[in-house]
Every structure is written in structure tokens, then in C-alpha cells.
Scaffold this motif. Structure first.
Motif, PDB file in Angstrom:
ATOM      1  N   GLN A   1     -22.527   1.326  19.440  1.00  0.00           N
ATOM      2  CA  GLN A   1     -21.881   0.029  19.248  1.00  0.00           C
ATOM      3  C   GLN A   1     -22.620  -1.069  20.009  1.00  0.00           C
ATOM      4  N   ALA A   2     -23.021  -0.770  21.230  1.00  0.00           N
ATOM      5  CA  ALA A   2     -23.759  -1.760  22.026  1.00  0.00           C
ATOM      6  C   ALA A   2     -25.108  -2.085  21.382  1.00  0.00           C
ATOM      7  N   LEU A   3     -25.760  -1.064  20.836  1.00  0.00           N
ATOM      8  CA  LEU A   3     -27.034  -1.294  20.147  1.00  0.00           C
ATOM      9  C   LEU A   3     -26.829  -2.152  18.899  1.00  0.00           C
ATOM     10  N   LYS A   4     -25.759  -1.872  18.162  1.00  0.00           N
ATOM     11  CA  LYS A   4     -25.457  -2.692  16.978  1.00  0.00           C
ATOM     12  C   LYS A   4     -25.178  -4.136  17.372  1.00  0.00           C
ATOM     13  N   ASN A   5     -24.457  -4.308  18.471  1.00  0.00           N
ATOM     14  CA  ASN A   5     -24.166  -5.665  18.955  1.00  0.00           C
ATOM     15  C   ASN A   5     -25.462  -6.393  19.342  1.00  0.00           C
ATOM     16  N   ALA A   6     -26.370  -5.673  19.980  1.00  0.00           N
ATOM     17  CA  ALA A   6     -27.648  -6.286  20.379  1.00  0.00           C
ATOM     18  C   ALA A   6     -28.478  -6.660  19.152  1.00  0.00           C
ATOM     19  N   LEU A   7     -28.535  -5.767  18.161  1.00  0.00           N
ATOM     20  CA  LEU A   7     -29.290  -6.036  16.934  1.00  0.00           C
ATOM     21  C   LEU A   7     -28.677  -7.195  16.154  1.00  0.00           C
ATOM     22  N   LYS A   8     -27.348  -7.235  16.120  1.00  0.00           N
ATOM     23  CA  LYS A   8     -26.650  -8.332  15.441  1.00  0.00           C
ATOM     24  C   LYS A   8     -26.946  -9.662  16.132  1.00  0.00           C
ATOM     25  N   ALA A   9     -27.014  -9.636  17.468  1.00  0.00           N
ATOM     26  CA  ALA A   9     -27.326 -10.852  18.228  1.00  0.00           C
ATOM     27  C   ALA A   9     -28.737 -11.347  17.903  1.00  0.00           C
ATOM     28  N   VAL A  10     -29.661 -10.404  17.672  1.00  0.00           N
ATOM     29  CA  VAL A  10     -31.015 -10.792  17.262  1.00  0.00           C
ATOM     30  C   VAL A  10     -30.973 -11.464  15.891  1.00  0.00           C
ATOM     31  N   ILE A  11     -30.262 -10.846  14.952  1.00  0.00           N
ATOM     32  CA  ILE A  11     -30.148 -11.396  13.595  1.00  0.00           C
ATOM     33  C   ILE A  11     -29.567 -12.804  13.624  1.00  0.00           C
ATOM     34  N   GLU A  12     -28.567 -12.994  14.481  1.00  0.00           N
ATOM     35  CA  GLU A  12     -27.881 -14.292  14.571  1.00  0.00           C
ATOM     36  C   GLU A  12     -28.582 -15.276  15.501  1.00  0.00           C
ATOM     37  N   LYS A  13     -29.772 -14.867  15.970  1.00  0.00           N
ATOM     38  CA  LYS A  13     -30.603 -15.725  16.821  1.00  0.00           C
ATOM     39  C   LYS A  13     -29.850 -16.200  18.070  1.00  0.00           C
ATOM     40  N   LYS A  14     -29.106 -15.268  18.680  1.00  0.00           N
ATOM     41  CA  LYS A  14     -28.398 -15.575  19.921  1.00  0.00           C
ATOM     42  C   LYS A  14     -29.401 -15.649  21.075  1.00  0.00           C
ATOM     43  N   LYS A  15     -28.937 -16.144  22.209  1.00  0.00           N
ATOM     44  CA  LYS A  15     -29.814 -16.274  23.377  1.00  0.00           C
ATOM     45  C   LYS A  15     -30.280 -14.899  23.856  1.00  0.00           C
ATOM     46  N   THR A  16     -31.474 -14.861  24.403  1.00  0.00           N
ATOM     47  CA  THR A  16     -32.064 -13.607  24.867  1.00  0.00           C
ATOM     48  C   THR A  16     -31.166 -12.909  25.884  1.00  0.00           C
ATOM     49  N   GLU A  17     -30.493 -13.694  26.719  1.00  0.00           N
ATOM     50  CA  GLU A  17     -29.626 -13.117  27.752  1.00  0.00           C
ATOM     51  C   GLU A  17     -28.492 -12.307  27.140  1.00  0.00           C
ATOM     52  N   GLU A  18     -27.932 -12.789  26.021  1.00  0.00           N
ATOM     53  CA  GLU A  18     -26.845 -12.063  25.353  1.00  0.00           C
ATOM     54  C   GLU A  18     -27.360 -10.743  24.785  1.00  0.00           C
ATOM     55  N   ILE A  19     -28.547 -10.782  24.200  1.00  0.00           N
ATOM     56  CA  ILE A  19     -29.158  -9.563  23.656  1.00  0.00           C
ATOM     57  C   ILE A  19     -29.388  -8.554  24.773  1.00  0.00           C
ATOM     58  N   LYS A  20     -29.905  -9.032  25.902  1.00  0.00           N
ATOM     59  CA  LYS A  20     -30.167  -8.150  27.044  1.00  0.00           C
ATOM     60  C   LYS A  20     -28.874  -7.563  27.607  1.00  0.00           C
ATOM     61  N   ASN A  21     -27.783  -8.344  27.576  1.00  0.00           N
ATOM     62  CA  ASN A  21     -26.508  -7.845  28.095  1.00  0.00           C
ATOM     63  C   ASN A  21     -26.001  -6.671  27.258  1.00  0.00           C
ATOM     64  N   TYR A  22     -26.109  -6.786  25.934  1.00  0.00           N
ATOM     65  CA  TYR A  22     -25.690  -5.673  25.077  1.00  0.00           C
ATOM     66  C   TYR A  22     -26.617  -4.476  25.245  1.00  0.00           C
ATOM     67  N   LEU A  23     -27.898  -4.728  25.422  1.00  0.00           N
ATOM     68  CA  LEU A  23     -28.847  -3.642  25.661  1.00  0.00           C
ATOM     69  C   LEU A  23     -28.513  -2.938  26.976  1.00  0.00           C
ATOM     70  N   LYS A  24     -28.115  -3.727  27.969  1.00  0.00           N
ATOM     71  CA  LYS A  24     -27.711  -3.140  29.252  1.00  0.00           C
ATOM     72  C   LYS A  24     -26.489  -2.245  29.080  1.00  0.00           C
ATOM     73  N   ASP A  25     -25.519  -2.692  28.257  1.00  0.00           N
ATOM     74  CA  ASP A  25     -24.345  -1.860  27.969  1.00  0.00           C
ATOM     75  C   ASP A  25     -24.767  -0.531  27.357  1.00  0.00           C
ATOM     76  N   ALA A  26     -25.693  -0.582  26.393  1.00  0.00           N
ATOM     77  CA  ALA A  26     -26.157   0.638  25.721  1.00  0.00           C
ATOM     78  C   ALA A  26     -26.762   1.608  26.730  1.00  0.00           C
ATOM     79  N   ILE A  27     -27.594   1.089  27.612  1.00  0.00           N
ATOM     80  CA  ILE A  27     -28.240   1.928  28.630  1.00  0.00           C
ATOM     81  C   ILE A  27     -27.205   2.470  29.610  1.00  0.00           C
ATOM     82  N   LEU A  28     -26.192   1.679  29.902  1.00  0.00           N
ATOM     83  CA  LEU A  28     -25.120   2.107  30.809  1.00  0.00           C
ATOM     84  C   LEU A  28     -24.421   3.352  30.262  1.00  0.00           C
ATOM     85  N   PHE A  29     -24.015   3.287  28.988  1.00  0.00           N
ATOM     86  CA  PHE A  29     -23.344   4.432  28.358  1.00  0.00           C
ATOM     87  C   PHE A  29     -24.299   5.617  28.253  1.00  0.00           C
TER      88      PHE A  29
END
Length: 451
Positions: A161-189
Motif C-alpha cells: 500500500q505504501a509503495l502504491k501511494n508513493a507511485l501514485k504521488a509520482v503520477i500526480e506530480k506531488k512534492k518529492t518529500e511526500e513521495i519519500k515519506n511513503y517510501l519510508k513507510d514501505a521500508i518501515l513495514f
């Protein structure tokens, strides 16, 4: 007169049907040729930039379900209409119907099924990557048993789910920090899961290096338009599987690879390297070790659909208990037929990776599997029967013990010479192999001793 007219109509229909079949076969050959050449162009354009070595190799065979095989290079006894694509009917038991790498006429080939060609070159590239990867190192490809456990599945789905959120943030051209936060969640789990099941880590990283990198490479070098959306689709597909023991790297590989690429991380090294996405994140993005606290986990769960995932997995656990009870009775408590492989390196196995079950500490149940002896030194060939090869109906158990691999079958219903049949499987024994009945009601396939 009427009889002649009917004959004329009959022959006209036959000619029309024959013409249609000829046209269909010509279109099929044309499609196979086009798809192979398109993949070749994609890989020649890459020219080794992705991995430091060119991936294209003429040693690729397309297998069709009428036993025809196709190649851009001449195979023994093959024919060609145009000097580009060669074809022939393959010999019995020479190749298995699966996307993989396998030996044919003494040479290693990437093999791709005809019905997998319409994916913008992704599967062809995936299998050719394996062919290149094999030259550097052989990696573990066995299922990772703990991933059928409920807690492990929950943590993996949270990572998904965290990876999907990060990929979706890339698609939606969100800020890099938001993408990194979701990536951090993925690594945490991911890190929490791997900490809890640490004894499986090496094998897990190897299969992720094997299949995850191949799937990533297929995605990246294909002609897909939106690769981030495709990566999300891949995660969704793997998440829906009944088991996660084998499919998981097909989801994680493309997701982490694409995200690292997006963040301009120079993470790709040599092909003989085992890749650990947690280490890559900590070293190249976080630049320190990720610490995990209960509060961090709770907050990450709240951001990644924990309530619904947990609810679904608890419900699934009840179904899993029923399956384990069913297979324990079928393959452990009831009389069985057992056989050991004597030449494991020359025994091919293909199975439905979405239809397996970890049977506690007894091994892995395969609901759909085929085995083929490549050397003549093993007991023979076997296959589950189409339509009856589903979890909860029947299955074959496999386990390793004392350096040997064993298969366990339910007791057969019929034994006729070298052919063994059951409602759910068929076995064709090699010469000099036989079934021995034991005093406890079990059976074993053994090699006849020569006096």
C-alpha cells in the motif's frame, strides 16, 4: 444432381475453412515476428545502459500451444518462409510450456509463451534478462514459506500500500518529500517484517534479486506508456494472489526500482550482486539506519489502510486453517505415494505460483504443478490434471530433507505398467522404476535394483 451439389458445397466449405486456417497461421507468425523484432529494437536502443551489459540475445524461443516453436535463428530441422522467422514442431518433452529459461538441443534459451507477447515487450525482456543474469550468478528461486503467515501478509500488504501511494504521488506530480515519506513507510513495514522473520532473509533477497530485477527490467525497457501505473497494477495483481510465497518480488522489484530511478539514486550495480532494497534506501536516501518505534508503526499503519487490510487477513486466516486441515488429512494422515529426486539439477518443475500453500513445517503444497525429467536419472514425469488443480481440491506436497527433494502424492487410483493415475494427477515412470507397497499402507517409487 443433388448429391453432387452437396459434395460441391462440402468441399467449398472445407476449402474456405482451410484458407481461414492458413490465413490465421500466417497472421500468428507475423505477430510473433513483429513482437520479437520490436523487443530487439528496444534492447538494442538500450545497448547495455541499464545494467552495463546488452540484454538482447538471439537465444529466445516463442512456444505456441499447438507445440510449434519459433525463433529468429535457425533451430535444428526448422523451416522459414521469409528468412527471418524459423519454426518447427518441438519434440515431445523437449520444452515445458512456461515463461522461463530452459535448455533446448544442448543450449540455454529464454522461452516465452505466445499468449504473453502483447505486453509491449515486457515478458520477452524479463526472460532475456534472466538469460543474462544466469551468466553472472545463480539465485534462489524457491518460495519463501513464512509469507503465508497472517502477520507477515499484513506487513507485506502494508508495504504494498505504501509503495502504491508513493507511485501514485509520482503520477500526480506531488512534492518529492511526500513521495519519500511513503517510501519510508514501505521500508518501515519491510524492515519490521524482515526483522521478525530474519532466518528467511537471505533466500528472500535472492528471489527478489532474481524475479524482482527481471520484472523491473521488463517494465523499464518495455514500450509501456505509464510505467508507474503499470507498477501499481502489478502490485494489485500480486496482492490478490491466494499465496504470497512466490509472487511477491514481481510486485516489489518494479516498484522500488522505479521509485529509486525517479529519485535519481544510482542503485544498480553488477548482476552478481544480491540487492537489498532496505539497505539501498538507508545508505542512499536516508543516509542512516531506520529506527522503528511502536508509535512510528501505528502512524504508518494509519496512513496505509491498516484497518481494512487487517480485517481481510483475519477473515482469510480462517479459510487458511480449513485448507491446512484438509491437506494435513490428505497428504500427512492418509496413506501416500512418495518419491525422491535422485538428480535434482536435471529435473524441471513448473507450477502456478498463485496456487501454493505452506503446510506448517511439512513443506509446500502445489495445487497445479508439472515435473519433467531431463536426464533419465529421475523417476519420470508428472502433472496435475487441468480443471482439478485448485487449492482445496487436491495437491502435491514437496519438501527437502537431508539434501534430497521429495514429492508426496495422494494414493493413486490406478497403476498400469509405467503409468500411474489419480483423479488429480498422472505420473509416467521411467524404465527401471516401480512402485513398492509398504506395510503401513504407504507407497514409494523406487529404482529397481539390477542383480
Amino acid at each position: 444432381m443433388e448429391k453432387n451439389l452437396l459434395l460441391l458445397i462440402f468441399f467449398t466449405i472445407l476449402q474456405f475453412a482451410s484458407a481461414q486456417e492458413t490465413e490465421k497461421a500466417a497472421k500468428n507468425r507475423q505477430n510473433i515476428q513483429e513482437k520479437l523484432l520490436e523487443a530487439k529494437v528496444l534492447l538494442e536502443n538500450d545497448n547495455g545502459k541499464l545494467w552495463g551489459k546488452p540484454i538482447w540475445n538471439d537465444s529466445i524461443i516463442v512456444i505456441d500451444f499447438d507445440n510449434s516453436i519459433y525463433s529468429l535463428v535457425k533451430l535444428p530441422n526448422s523451416k522459414t518462409d521469409n528468412g527471418v522467422l524459423y519454426s518447427k514442431i518441438m519434440e515431445p518433452n523437449s520444452l515445458v510450456f512456461v515463461n522461463t529459461t530452459q535448455k533446448y538441443d544442448g543450449k540455454e534459451y529464454a522461452t516465452v509463451l505466445n499468449n504473453y507477447l502483447d505486453d509491449k515487450g515486457a515478458t520477452i525482456i524479463h526472460e532475456l534478462f534472466h538469460l543474462l543474469q544466469m551468466k553472472s550468478r545463480k539465485f534462489n528461486g524457491n518460495p519463501i514459506e513464512y509469507l503465508d503467515k497472517t502477520n507477515a501478509r499484513i506487513l507485506l500488504r502494508l508495504e504494498y500500500q505504501a509503495l502504491k501511494n508513493a507511485l501514485k504521488a509520482v503520477i500526480e506530480k506531488k512534492k518529492t518529500e511526500e513521495i519519500k515519506n511513503y517510501l519510508k513507510d514501505a521500508i518501515l513495514f519491510r524492515k519490521e517484517r524482515q526483522k521478525q522473520y530474519a532466518k528467511y532473509l537471505n533466500d528472500e533477497l535472492e528471489i527478489e534479486t532474481l524475479e524482482g530485477l527481471a520484472n523491473y527490467t521488463g517494465f523499464v525497457l518495455s514500450s509501456y506508456d505509464n510505467k508507474y501505473e503499470k507498477a501499481i497494477e502489478e502490485i494489485n495483481q500480486r496482492e490478490e494472489a491466494k499465496t504470497y510465497t512466490r509472487p511477491f518480488p514481481y510486485a516489489t522489484g518494479p516498484a522500488y526500482g522505479l521509485l529509486f530511478d525517479y529519485l535519481n539514486i544510482a542503485w544498480r550495480k553488477s548482476l552478481d550482486n544480491t540487492y537489498n532494497f532496505t539497505d539501498i534506501y538507508e545508505v542512499m536516501i536516508l543516509k542512516s539506519k531506520l529506527t522503528i518505534t511502536k508509535k512510528q508503526l501505528q502512524l504508518a499503519k494509519s496512513r496505509n489502510n491498516f484497518i481494512e487490510i487487517n480485517k481481510q487477513e483475519i477473515a482469510r486466516e480462517e479459510e487458511q486453517k480449513k485448507l491446512i486441515s484438509y491437506y494435513t488429512k490428505l497428504l500427512i494422515n492418509k496413506p501416500i505415494l512418495k518419491v525422491a529426486l535422485t538428480d535434482i539439477d536435471h529435473y524441471g518443475r513448473t507450477f502456478n505460483m498463485n496456487g501454493t500453500l505452506t503446510l506448517n513445517d511439512k513443506g509446500i503444497v502445489y495445487s497445479s504443478i508439472k515435473g519433467r525429467d531431463k536426464s533419465g536419472n529421475n523417476f519420470g514425469n508428472f502433472a496435475t490434471i487441468e480443471g482439478k488443480n485448485q487449492l482445496g481440491k487436491a495437491g502435491i506436497l514437496s519438501y527437502d530433507k537431508d539434501g534430497k527433494t521429495y514429492f508426496v502424492f495422494p494414493i493413486p487410483s490406478k497403476i498400469e505398467g509405467q503409468k500411474i493415475t489419480s483423479e488429480f494427477y498422472e505420473i509416467e515412470l521411467n524404465p527401471d522404476w516401480k512402485i513398492v507397497k509398504q506395510n503401513d499402507g504407504n507407497m514409494e517409487i523406487v529404482k529397481e535394483s539390477k542383480s
